[in-house]
Write an enzyme that holds these catalytic residues in place. Structure first.
Site, PDB file in Angstrom:
ATOM      1  N   CYS A 187       0.841  -1.187   0.000  1.00  0.00           N
ATOM      2  CA  CYS A 187       0.000   0.000   0.000  1.00  0.00           C
ATOM      3  C   CYS A 187       0.882   1.245   0.000  1.00  0.00           C
ATOM      4  CB  CYS A 187      -0.971   0.000   1.173  1.00  0.00           C
ATOM      5  SG  CYS A 187      -0.266   0.339   2.782  1.00  0.00           S
ATOM      6  N   THR A 188       0.245   2.372  -0.254  1.00  0.00           N
ATOM      7  CA  THR A 188       0.930   3.658  -0.264  1.00  0.00           C
ATOM      8  C   THR A 188       0.550   4.420   0.994  1.00  0.00           C
ATOM      9  OG1 THR A 188       0.790   3.711  -2.666  1.00  0.00           O
ATOM     10  CG2 THR A 188       1.283   5.779  -1.576  1.00  0.00           C
TER      11      THR A 188
END
Length: 177
Positions: A60-61
């Protein structure tokens, strides 16, 4: 019998707190350099939710920004099914630079978050001790400024996770998204 049990529980709690104090924090931590975009490259945990969801997890970011009062706003976007979900958290600074606290409004869990080591422009290793009414768990995150990290950094993440008592089954290098 009860005083003995209470004494044992007190010693057990003291042991957990002492072990938690052994988790280092980045020397000369510079909060402003931690801000910006990161990718979650590695995740390790002995929590039940991790064991149940591990096979579904992907990279994920995370965007970290400083608030006016010196705390950290942590916004993570992660794939869930065929869409992306975003979760915002406010990490409150403590008296120790590089150490933060967070209480989950959803679960009521308390998080002791420590930036263990970082060079700010490549990677950050973060350890979290999570406490809730049903027990405690440990989580280690490996952040990267890019979607890939050197084998040495990945090995350091694995080594540190094992030092925190996590097993191979509880350590995951996240698939890229």
């Amino acid at each position: 019998m009860q005083p003995a049990l209470l004494g044992f529980l007190g010693l057990a709690l003291l042991g957990v707190l002492h072990a938690q104090d052994d988790v280092p924090v980045q020397t000369d931590f510079q909060q402003d350099k931690l801000t910006g975009r990161w990718y979650s490259v590695g995740l390790a945990s002995n929590s039940n939710w991790f064991k149940e969801k591990k096979h579904l997890m992907k990279m994920c970011t995370t965007v970290i920004s400083a608030t006016a009062d010196g705390n950290l706003e942590v916004a993570s976007t992660y794939p869930k099914g065929d869409k992306c979900e975003k979760r915002n958290s406010l990490y409150t600074q403590t008296e120790q630079p590089g150490r933060f606290s967070y209480t989950s409004p959803r679960w009521g869990s308390k998080h002791d978050i420590r930036v263990v080591e970082t060079n700010y422009d490549e990677y950050a290793l973060v350890a979290t001790q999570i406490s809730k009414s049903t027990g405690s768990s440990t989580m280690v995150l490996l952040y990267s400024r890019t979607k890939e990290l050197s084998p040495e950094r990945l090995e350091r993440f694995t080594q540190f996770s094992k030092e925190q008592g996590l097993t191979d089954d509880e350590i995951l290098i996240l698939p890229q998204t």
